[in-house]
Design a protein around this motif. Structure first.
Motif, PDB file in Angstrom:
ATOM      1  N   LYS A  48      -1.626  -8.001  -5.201  1.00  0.00           N
ATOM      2  CA  LYS A  48      -2.978  -7.377  -4.514  1.00  0.00           C
ATOM      3  C   LYS A  48      -2.503  -5.857  -4.995  1.00  0.00           C
ATOM      4  O   LYS A  48      -3.608  -5.164  -5.193  1.00  0.00           O
ATOM      5  N   SER A  49      -1.507  -5.289  -4.360  1.00  0.00           N
ATOM      6  CA  SER A  49      -1.457  -3.818  -4.384  1.00  0.00           C
ATOM      7  C   SER A  49      -1.419  -3.173  -5.656  1.00  0.00           C
ATOM      8  O   SER A  49      -1.876  -2.255  -6.096  1.00  0.00           O
ATOM      9  N   THR A  50      -0.538  -4.054  -6.476  1.00  0.00           N
ATOM     10  CA  THR A  50      -0.106  -3.572  -7.931  1.00  0.00           C
ATOM     11  C   THR A  50      -1.345  -3.684  -8.692  1.00  0.00           C
ATOM     12  O   THR A  50      -1.729  -2.693  -9.511  1.00  0.00           O
ATOM     13  N   LEU A 133      -7.677   1.487  -0.358  1.00  0.00           N
ATOM     14  CA  LEU A 133      -7.317   1.551   0.970  1.00  0.00           C
ATOM     15  C   LEU A 133      -6.400   0.322   1.023  1.00  0.00           C
ATOM     16  O   LEU A 133      -6.635  -0.895   1.254  1.00  0.00           O
ATOM     17  N   ASP A 134      -5.187   0.474   0.676  1.00  0.00           N
ATOM     18  CA  ASP A 134      -4.044  -0.445   0.693  1.00  0.00           C
ATOM     19  C   ASP A 134      -3.532  -1.246   2.017  1.00  0.00           C
ATOM     20  O   ASP A 134      -3.312  -0.564   2.826  1.00  0.00           O
ATOM     21  N   GLU A 135      -3.784  -2.403   2.152  1.00  0.00           N
ATOM     22  CA  GLU A 135      -3.539  -3.410   3.247  1.00  0.00           C
ATOM     23  C   GLU A 135      -4.262  -2.806   4.572  1.00  0.00           C
ATOM     24  O   GLU A 135      -4.002  -2.944   5.640  1.00  0.00           O
ATOM     25  N   LEU A 136      -5.491  -2.355   4.264  1.00  0.00           N
ATOM     26  CA  LEU A 136      -6.358  -2.235   5.408  1.00  0.00           C
ATOM     27  C   LEU A 136      -6.748  -3.355   6.179  1.00  0.00           C
ATOM     28  O   LEU A 136      -7.306  -3.411   7.437  1.00  0.00           O
TER      29      LEU A 136
HETATM   30 MG    MG Z   1       0.147  -5.360  -0.831  1.00  0.00          MG
END
Ligand code: MG
Ligand code: ATP
Length: 203
Positions: A48-50, A133-136
């Motif tokens: 997800k973040s990558t 918005l990472d991990e929001l």
């Molecule tokens: Mg992540």
């Protein structure tokens, strides 16, 4: 196989491909709206973040402006941050508070709010092309940030600004508002087989 059989199957293949091409062409012609895109990347699988950072790199590579807000304090240094800050990408990272270990409602809320104030300022800034918005999603789940406030900020952002929200368990209202929603499914993960998180791969 005979030559005539070969020719026939080639003809069939060509016809099928032409049909696919016609359908794709029609869809391309119909996609005439020019606007920023709101994407949610959720699910329990890795990536997800990558993926979010990949789009930040894509944006910066075109000479556009991207910014990143990280709503979870990682246990490890963030490789993407080391690189992207050098490329001039501003980061807002939750200074204290929320990690998987700490769960102090008051300090976590404070830290989340501080980062959210910065994110909100970016969400009204027309010069910014992409906001990650990472991990929001967790901040909404834990009620550290008000869902309606997030929805308002996203709805009223500049028309050409794109936003990516990552994190597991995205609230239904976030996925409803999003233009693009991707769910990364966990098929297997090295960690489950006892493989330690690896610098340069996992963080
Ligand atoms: Mg992540
Ligand atoms: P990544 O940052 O690698 O794209 P992610 O954003 O999809 O991962 P998160 O839920 O934010 O995943 O978790 C971050 C960390 O947890 C990463 O180090 C990642 O490798 C690890 N991780 C992700 N999915 C899983 C899983 N299904 N099982 C165990 N660890 C996971």
């Amino acid at each position: 196989m005979s030559d005539s059989h070969d020719n026939k199957s080639q003809e069939k293949h060509q016809k099928r491909q032409q049909k696919v091409k016609d359908q794709v062409d029609a869809k391309v012609a119909a996609a005439d709206k020019v606007q920023g895109i709101f994407q949610v990347i959720t699910g329990n699988g890795k990536g997800k973040s990558t993926s979010g950072f990949g789009t930040v790199a894509r944006c910066v590579g075109h000479g556009q402006n991207a910014v990143v807000a990280q709503f979870i304090k990682g246990m490890w240094e963030c490789g993407e941050r080391n690189l992207l800050e050098k490329a001039g990408v501003p980061f807002a990272v939750m200074k204290t508070g929320f990690t998987w270990e700490t769960q102090n409602r008051e300090t976590d809320t404070q830290a989340a709010q501080q980062t959210w104030q910065q994110a909100k300022a970016w969400l009204v800034d027309e010069s910014i092309d992409l906001v990650l918005l990472d991990e929001l999603t967790y901040m909404v789940t834990y009620d550290y940030i008000d869902l309606d406030e997030v929805l308002d900020a996203l709805t009223n952002r500049p028309k050409m600004q794109s936003v990516i929200v990552t994190g597991r368990g995205a609230h239904r209202k976030l996925t409803e508002l999003a233009d693009t929603v991707s769910e990364v499914r966990n098929v297997k993960h090295a960690f489950e087989a006892g493989v330690k998180a690896l610098e340069g791969f996992d963080y």
